[in-house]
Enzyme design. Structure first.
Site, PDB file in Angstrom:
ATOM      1  CG  HIS A 184      24.855  41.707 -87.356  1.00 17.46           C
ATOM      2  ND1 HIS A 184      23.806  41.241 -86.595  1.00 17.46           N
ATOM      3  CD2 HIS A 184      25.228  40.658 -88.144  1.00 17.46           C
ATOM      4  CE1 HIS A 184      23.554  39.988 -86.899  1.00 17.46           C
ATOM      5  NE2 HIS A 184      24.406  39.599 -87.830  1.00 17.46           N
ATOM      6  CG  HIS A 198      28.660  36.315 -87.972  1.00 17.83           C
ATOM      7  ND1 HIS A 198      28.843  37.649 -87.703  1.00 17.83           N
ATOM      8  CD2 HIS A 198      27.331  36.160 -88.260  1.00 17.83           C
ATOM      9  CE1 HIS A 198      27.695  38.290 -87.812  1.00 17.83           C
ATOM     10  NE2 HIS A 198      26.763  37.414 -88.164  1.00 17.83           N
ATOM     11  CG  HIS A 239      25.176  37.065 -92.463  1.00 13.35           C
ATOM     12  ND1 HIS A 239      24.987  38.425 -92.457  1.00 13.35           N
ATOM     13  CD2 HIS A 239      24.999  36.665 -91.170  1.00 13.35           C
ATOM     14  CE1 HIS A 239      24.723  38.846 -91.232  1.00 13.35           C
ATOM     15  NE2 HIS A 239      24.715  37.783 -90.431  1.00 13.35           N
ATOM     16  CD  GLU A 240      24.701  33.005 -89.646  1.00 14.32           C
ATOM     17  OE1 GLU A 240      25.524  33.066 -88.714  1.00 14.32           O
ATOM     18  OE2 GLU A 240      23.623  33.647 -89.634  1.00 14.32           O
TER      19      GLU A 240
END
Length: 419
Positions: A342, A336, A332-333
């Site tokens: 999101h 980014h 997830h990180e």
């Protein structure tokens, strides 16, 4: 009390598979000596303190079964339900650890691509297990439920039923606002050129541990091997054509740390403030496209990236040791850094389609959709939003707004060429 045998709450989805005849060997069994429940050691006590760990059972695990020749293993889960996991991949890591991945047979119909998209249901029920010597660290996912097999004290293991609704948020409101401020407003970061097309682009990630995280994790390399394996499975689910690879050995640092992840990221990206100034050189010598720093555990969030669709110089993210795997926070990180957003982020640049997606009708959300968004109870699945894939017949994205898969395929090769 968390130290209790789980024998009553069984998902109805598992019921049709109880009582089947098995030829596979048991990967783990209930431990005959349960004295550790009365006097838990350090590792078991840490597991019990995690609010997401709902129930804990002491088991005896057979690490020797995790080998290339093991095509099928039996998993006996809470409630006495026995299921078979059939090997889909076996890999020996550069660390010397071995990763055994298997699909759990749940009777899903593996449909080919059609008008409704490619069905992911069968791929979501699986085990990823990392063997390190005589220990196993594993995530087991069945019918939306997450179980973890973790090494504890004196050679034993704990089988943990996880309450996924109690995972910390990936980033809090303050951290995400800072990431938005550090995001480019154009379709490509300044100075970036189009990458050369590749069948699979490999993003190399340098992993750094601080003193606090090192003390919190029993076997850092085993934990990282599971984080990379889990991330790669999520990336492969929708054919992002991206793969993660650890860039050299884990690096350890003793500089002053902070539980404020914005502060940690400022120190990491500065390169000349006396904190982590050697990391820039390590990135070059290890040809690392990103850096992941495992920081002191935060009481409020799992991680934070330096920005969204960051420049080469700012390709950093920070993680809490308790979130390295299980909630897909690691990928997830990293997402980014590449440019994914999101589900509840209204920003439409640099990619209007770059948002996660919530499938509220089936109580699921993709990797970039958050539990502090519109569906706090939706369970995260290991896949990125895309209109071309389905779960339970429901598309996991939209072409106009929710297609993280397209972001990975568009900018992933650029990030893979950072170093």
């Amino acid at each position: 009390m968390k130290f209790a045998r789980i024998a009553v709450c069984v998902s109805l989805a598992l019921a049709p598979f109880a009582g089947a005849v098995h030829a596979a060997e048991d990967l783990f069994t209930i431990a005959p000596n349960r004295s550790q429940i009365a006097e838990p050691g350090e590792l078991l006590s840490k597991a019990a303190m995690d609010p997401a760990n709902e129930r804990i059972e002491i088991v005896s695990a057979r690490a020797s079964l995790l080998n290339a020749d093991a095509k099928e293993l039996r998993l006996t889960l809470p409630g006495g339900i026995s299921l078979d996991a059939k090997q889909t991949q076996f890999e020996r890591m550069e660390s010397g650890n071995e990763v055994w991945t298997g699909r759990i047979e749940m009777g899903h119909d593996e449909k080919a691509a059609g008008a409704g998209g490619i069905a992911l249901d069968a791929a979501l029920d699986h085990i990823i297990a990392v063997r390190s010597g005589d220990t196993i660290l594993a995530n087991i996912r069945v019918a939306g439920q997450l179980y973890r097999l973790v090494p504890i004290d004196n050679g034993a293991h704990a089988l943990i039923e996880v309450d996924q609704s109690k995972f910390l948020v990936d980033e809090d409101a303050h951290g995400y606002a800072e990431m938005l401020r550090n995001s480019p407003r154009s379709k490509a970061a300044a100075g970036e050129s189009a990458p050369v097309a590749k069948a699979i682009s490999t993003i190399r990630i340098l992993v750094a541990f601080g003193a606090s995280a090192t003390a919190a994790i029993g076997n850092e390399q085993q934990a990282m091997d599971l984080a990379f394996a889990e991330s790669n499975q999520a990336l492969a689910a929708t054919n992002t054509d991206i793969r993660f690879q650890q860039a050299g050995a884990i690096r350890y640092f003793t500089q002053s740390e902070s539980t404020n992840y914005s502060t940690m990221l400022s120190r990491l990206t500065n390169g000349a403030d006396g904190y982590y100034d050697t990391i820039a050189g390590l990135r070059n010598s290890n040809t690392a496209d990103m850096v992941a720093y495992v920081a002191p555990a935060s009481s409020t969030l799992c991680g934070q990236a330096a920005g969204i669709a960051t420049s080469n110089a700012n390709a950093y993210f920070v993680m809490s040791p308790s979130c390295l795997s299980g909630n897909y926070t690691f990928v997830h990180e990293a997402g980014h850094v590449v440019g994914t957003r999101h589900d509840n982020d209204p920003t439409t640049t640099p990619y209007a389609y770059g948002h996660g997606y919530v499938m509220s009708s089936i109580n699921r959300r993709t990797v970039m959709a958050v539990n502090n968004g519109p569906c706090s109870t939706c369970t995260r699945v290991g896949a990125f939003s895309s209109p071309n894939y389905t779960i339970s017949g429901v598309p996991i994205g939209t072409a106009s707004t929710n297609d993280n898969n397209r972001v990975w395929r568009t900018r992933g090769p650029t990030v893979a060429a950072f170093r």
